[in-house]
Design a protein around this motif. Structure first.
Motif, PDB file in Angstrom:
ATOM      1  N   ASP A  34       0.841  -1.215   0.000  1.00 51.17           N
ATOM      2  CA  ASP A  34       0.000   0.000   0.000  1.00 51.17           C
ATOM      3  C   ASP A  34       0.868   1.255   0.000  1.00 51.17           C
ATOM      4  O   ASP A  34       0.594   2.217  -0.713  1.00 51.17           O
ATOM      5  N   GLU A  37       2.625   1.664  -3.388  1.00 55.27           N
ATOM      6  CA  GLU A  37       1.659   2.127  -4.396  1.00 55.27           C
ATOM      7  C   GLU A  37       1.391   3.623  -4.248  1.00 55.27           C
ATOM      8  O   GLU A  37       1.353   4.367  -5.233  1.00 55.27           O
ATOM      9  N   THR A  40       4.406   5.581  -5.443  1.00 55.57           N
ATOM     10  CA  THR A  40       4.499   5.523  -6.898  1.00 55.57           C
ATOM     11  C   THR A  40       3.506   6.499  -7.530  1.00 55.57           C
ATOM     12  O   THR A  40       3.823   7.183  -8.505  1.00 55.57           O
ATOM     13  N   LYS A  41       2.309   6.605  -6.942  1.00 55.73           N
ATOM     14  CA  LYS A  41       1.308   7.560  -7.443  1.00 55.73           C
ATOM     15  C   LYS A  41       1.783   9.000  -7.274  1.00 55.73           C
ATOM     16  O   LYS A  41       1.378   9.878  -8.027  1.00 55.73           O
TER      17      LYS A  41
END
Length: 87
Positions: A34, A37, A40-41
């Motif tokens: 999580d 992610e 990375t966003k």
């Protein structure tokens, strides 16, 4: 490149929305996947193996310190702000 990524991440706060009960405990837990992610966003390419959670998976709403190691010699602290997900 790892050093630049580390400097870019250092001191950042990552916000993750997860399902939580009224008492602030999460259904399930926030994992390194999580966090990776979410980073990375934000434009910082991180894989889950680089996210180190000293206290294990996140179980409660609030702020948690997490270490991210884009390289063996580069380790930075990131604050993960877990919020209750709006249904």
């Amino acid at each position: 490149a790892s050093q630049a990524l580390g400097e870019q991440m250092s001191g950042k706060t990552v916000r993750i929305a997860l399902k939580a009960g009224v008492d602030g405990r999460l259904f399930g837990s926030g994992t390194n996947a999580d966090v990776a992610e979410a980073l990375t966003k934000m434009g910082m390419a991180v894989v889950k193996a680089q996210v180190r959670m000293p206290n294990g998976p996140l179980k409660t709403v609030g702020e948690h310190p997490v270490s991210v190691a884009p390289h063996g010699d580069v380790v930075v602290e990131v604050t993960v702000h877990v919020v209750a997900q709006a249904d």
